[in-house]
Enzyme design. Structure first.
Site, PDB file in Angstrom:
ATOM      1  N   PRO A   1       0.764  -1.253  -0.061  1.00  0.00           N
ATOM      2  CA  PRO A   1      -0.210  -0.097   0.054  1.00  0.00           C
ATOM      3  C   PRO A   1       0.830   1.406   0.033  1.00  0.00           C
ATOM      4  CG  PRO A   1       0.019  -1.116   1.978  1.00  0.00           C
ATOM      5  CD  PRO A   1       0.776  -1.866   1.276  1.00  0.00           C
ATOM      6  N   CYS A   2       1.425   1.560  -1.281  1.00  0.00           N
ATOM      7  CA  CYS A   2       2.155   2.904  -1.291  1.00  0.00           C
ATOM      8  C   CYS A   2       1.346   3.950  -1.082  1.00  0.00           C
ATOM      9  CB  CYS A   2       3.165   2.624  -2.364  1.00  0.00           C
ATOM     10  SG  CYS A   2       2.092   2.585  -3.976  1.00  0.00           S
ATOM     11  N   HIS A   3       0.058   3.955  -1.049  1.00  0.00           N
ATOM     12  CA  HIS A   3      -0.828   5.177  -1.080  1.00  0.00           C
ATOM     13  C   HIS A   3      -0.767   5.522   0.427  1.00  0.00           C
ATOM     14  CE1 HIS A   3      -3.545   1.594  -0.172  1.00  0.00           C
ATOM     15  NE2 HIS A   3      -4.137   2.574   0.817  1.00  0.00           N
TER      16      HIS A   3
END
Length: 247
Positions: free
Chosen positions: A154-156
């Site tokens: 989850p780079c968000h």
């Protein structure tokens, strides 16, 4: 009547090697994601690539780009790998990932990012520190911009140190939507950032956290104190949270 020798040989043999093709041919599938359909490419060892369909464009072009970049043929996958669909719905540990083409540094950055809980955010500098390269903040940003498996890693949930959410591979709007879907109150975080608050602490526990840490969310207004840095919090007698590990 079954020949006992043939029966014994059959029991000793492995199943018909469908896996032989899997080792040289990857499979693609289209599945529902949190913001619409996503394309996934899966190899024998796990998911190799994941892209929102709206961002990736036409399927044929997406697959041709994959073939040219990775030098591997790709065909329709018979089924989704275990854990993929629950992970895209925000549940479960997720499927196996095949990140073997990445550098050790990139794999470590993604491993750190994968540990950020849903509904929480961390700055790029935190990821760099946790990955063992505190000075490599720009390099962390580059790795996350090229994340082959967003949503699964989850780079968000990684944002700029000034509190701005920053960019995302399929657009800033998608990043905002994903964070809000997880319950992150972005307007509140923006207000804290505008006031110079990067960390919040509880005067009852003497612990300071990132504002989205689950411990921070339990601090009542009367006992909540904001700090611009960990150094200022330490000077006031606070220690860093052992869960969110603020830097």
């Amino acid at each position: 009547m079954t020949d006992p020798v043939l029966a014994a040989l059959r029991d000793l043999a492995e199943p018909a090697p469908a896996t032989l093709a899997d080792r040289v041919v990857d499979g693609w599938l289209r599945v529902p994601g949190p913001l619409g359909e996503v394309y996934a490419v899966v190899g024998a060892r796990g998911v190799r690539l994941l892209r929102p369909a709206a961002f990736a464009g036409e399927l044929d072009a997406f697959l041709e780009d994959y073939r040219s970049r990775h030098g591997r043929p790709v065909r329709p996958a018979p089924r989704a790998p275990r854990g993929l669909l629950p992970a895209l719905r925000g549940r479960g540990e997720g499927p196996a990932l095949d990140l073997g083409d990445l550098t050790p540094f990139a794999r470590e950055v993604l491993a750190v990012t994968a540990r950020i809980p849903a509904g929480q955010i961390r700055p790029y500098g935190w990821v760099a520190r946790e990955a063992g390269h505190p000075a490599a903040v720009r390099a962390v940003g580059t790795v996350l911009a090229r994340n082959p498996v967003p949503l699964l890693v989850p780079c968000h949930r990684v944002v700029r140190s000034d509190g701005d959410v920053g960019q995302y591979l399929s657009g800033r709007a998608d990043k905002v939507a994903l964070l809000e879907r997880e319950g992150v109150e972005l307007a509140h975080l923006e207000a804290l950032a505008a006031a110079g608050t990067r960390l919040v602490g509880s005067d009852t526990t003497g612990v300071v956290c990132f504002p989205t840490c689950h411990h921070a969310r339990r601090i009542t207004t009367a006992h909540r104190h904001g700090f611009p840095s960990l150094a200022r919090a330490r000077a006031a007698g606070y220690r860093p949270c052992r869960d969110c590990r603020p830097s």
